[in-house]
Design a protein around this motif. Structure first.
Motif, PDB file in Angstrom:
ATOM      1  N   UNK A  85       0.795  -1.149  -0.121  1.00 57.62           N
ATOM      2  CA  UNK A  85       0.015   0.112  -0.032  1.00 57.62           C
ATOM      3  C   UNK A  85       0.890   1.368   0.110  1.00 57.62           C
ATOM      4  N   UNK A  86       2.306   1.031   0.057  1.00 58.89           N
ATOM      5  CA  UNK A  86       2.873   2.320  -0.126  1.00 58.89           C
ATOM      6  C   UNK A  86       4.354   2.186   0.318  1.00 58.89           C
ATOM      7  N   UNK A  87       5.177   3.122   0.604  1.00 61.55           N
ATOM      8  CA  UNK A  87       6.294   3.252   1.116  1.00 61.55           C
ATOM      9  C   UNK A  87       6.354   4.043   2.290  1.00 61.55           C
ATOM     10  N   UNK A  88       7.072   3.843   3.365  1.00 59.53           N
ATOM     11  CA  UNK A  88       7.274   4.467   4.549  1.00 59.53           C
ATOM     12  C   UNK A  88       8.686   4.603   4.851  1.00 59.53           C
ATOM     13  N   UNK A  89       9.135   5.617   5.736  1.00 59.00           N
ATOM     14  CA  UNK A  89      10.384   5.894   6.414  1.00 59.00           C
ATOM     15  C   UNK A  89      10.308   5.401   7.766  1.00 59.00           C
ATOM     16  N   UNK A  90      11.452   4.822   8.106  1.00 57.87           N
ATOM     17  CA  UNK A  90      11.440   4.253   9.596  1.00 57.87           C
ATOM     18  C   UNK A  90      12.685   4.953   9.982  1.00 57.87           C
ATOM     19  N   UNK A  91      12.545   5.764  11.200  1.00 59.53           N
ATOM     20  CA  UNK A  91      13.880   6.487  12.020  1.00 59.53           C
ATOM     21  C   UNK A  91      13.347   6.176  13.285  1.00 59.53           C
ATOM     22  N   UNK A  92      14.322   5.830  14.157  1.00 58.63           N
ATOM     23  CA  UNK A  92      14.167   5.440  15.502  1.00 58.63           C
ATOM     24  C   UNK A  92      12.864   5.070  15.964  1.00 58.63           C
ATOM     25  N   UNK A  93      12.541   4.068  15.503  1.00 62.23           N
ATOM     26  CA  UNK A  93      11.435   3.338  15.744  1.00 62.23           C
ATOM     27  C   UNK A  93      10.028   3.834  15.531  1.00 62.23           C
ATOM     28  N   UNK A  94      10.102   5.202  14.483  1.00 59.72           N
ATOM     29  CA  UNK A  94       8.995   5.744  14.175  1.00 59.72           C
ATOM     30  C   UNK A  94       8.773   5.702  12.852  1.00 59.72           C
ATOM     31  N   UNK A  95       7.406   5.145  12.056  1.00 57.39           N
ATOM     32  CA  UNK A  95       7.481   5.145  10.839  1.00 57.39           C
ATOM     33  C   UNK A  95       6.456   6.194  10.320  1.00 57.39           C
ATOM     34  N   UNK A  96       7.038   6.768   9.187  1.00 57.81           N
ATOM     35  CA  UNK A  96       6.131   7.810   8.554  1.00 57.81           C
ATOM     36  C   UNK A  96       5.858   7.357   7.244  1.00 57.81           C
ATOM     37  N   UNK A  97       4.603   7.551   6.665  1.00 64.43           N
ATOM     38  CA  UNK A  97       4.248   7.253   5.301  1.00 64.43           C
ATOM     39  C   UNK A  97       4.931   8.385   4.348  1.00 64.43           C
ATOM     40  N   UNK A  98       5.475   7.952   3.376  1.00 66.28           N
ATOM     41  CA  UNK A  98       6.144   8.955   2.245  1.00 66.28           C
ATOM     42  C   UNK A  98       5.327   8.808   1.039  1.00 66.28           C
ATOM     43  N   UNK A  99       4.955   7.764   0.780  1.00 65.27           N
ATOM     44  CA  UNK A  99       4.139   7.791  -0.547  1.00 65.27           C
ATOM     45  C   UNK A  99       2.892   6.504  -0.418  1.00 65.27           C
ATOM     46  N   UNK A 100       1.779   6.955  -0.704  1.00 64.70           N
ATOM     47  CA  UNK A 100       0.846   5.893  -0.426  1.00 64.70           C
ATOM     48  C   UNK A 100      -0.078   5.646  -1.726  1.00 64.70           C
ATOM     49  N   UNK A 101      -0.526   4.529  -2.010  1.00 70.73           N
ATOM     50  CA  UNK A 101      -1.315   4.059  -3.046  1.00 70.73           C
ATOM     51  C   UNK A 101      -2.550   4.870  -2.967  1.00 70.73           C
ATOM     52  N   UNK A 102      -3.093   5.579  -3.875  1.00 72.96           N
ATOM     53  CA  UNK A 102      -4.612   6.202  -3.806  1.00 72.96           C
ATOM     54  C   UNK A 102      -5.529   5.280  -3.399  1.00 72.96           C
TER      55      UNK A 102
END
Length: 75
Positions: A39-56
């Motif tokens: 469903x998309x691409x996320x960025x993981x840093x220090x145990x926190x995941x943020x969505x970077x690109x999501x499928x519509x």
């Protein structure tokens, strides 16, 4: 590759960051939901995941047919 539970998938699709509670390899990761679907691409840093690109289509499935991003139009 990160396989996520349904509740974490829903949070990301609604624009929230997710604390995974454990540090993992930092950087970009492919995101897969509870059903195994990409469903998309996320960025993981220090145990926190943020969505970077999501499928519509994934985001539309969470928001539903009558959400603010897809309001009902009456004439």
């Amino acid at each position: 590759r990160l396989d996520l539970a349904a509740d974490l998938e829903r949070c990301l699709l609604m624009g929230q960051q997710v604390d995974l509670g454990q540090p993992g390899p930092s950087g970009l990761h492919r995101l897969y939901g509870a059903g195994g679907d990409f469903f998309g691409v996320g960025e993981l840093a220090a145990g926190t995941l943020l969505a970077r690109r999501l499928l519509a289509r994934a985001a539309a499935a969470v928001s539903g047919p009558n959400s603010l991003s897809n309001p009902v139009v009456t004439e």
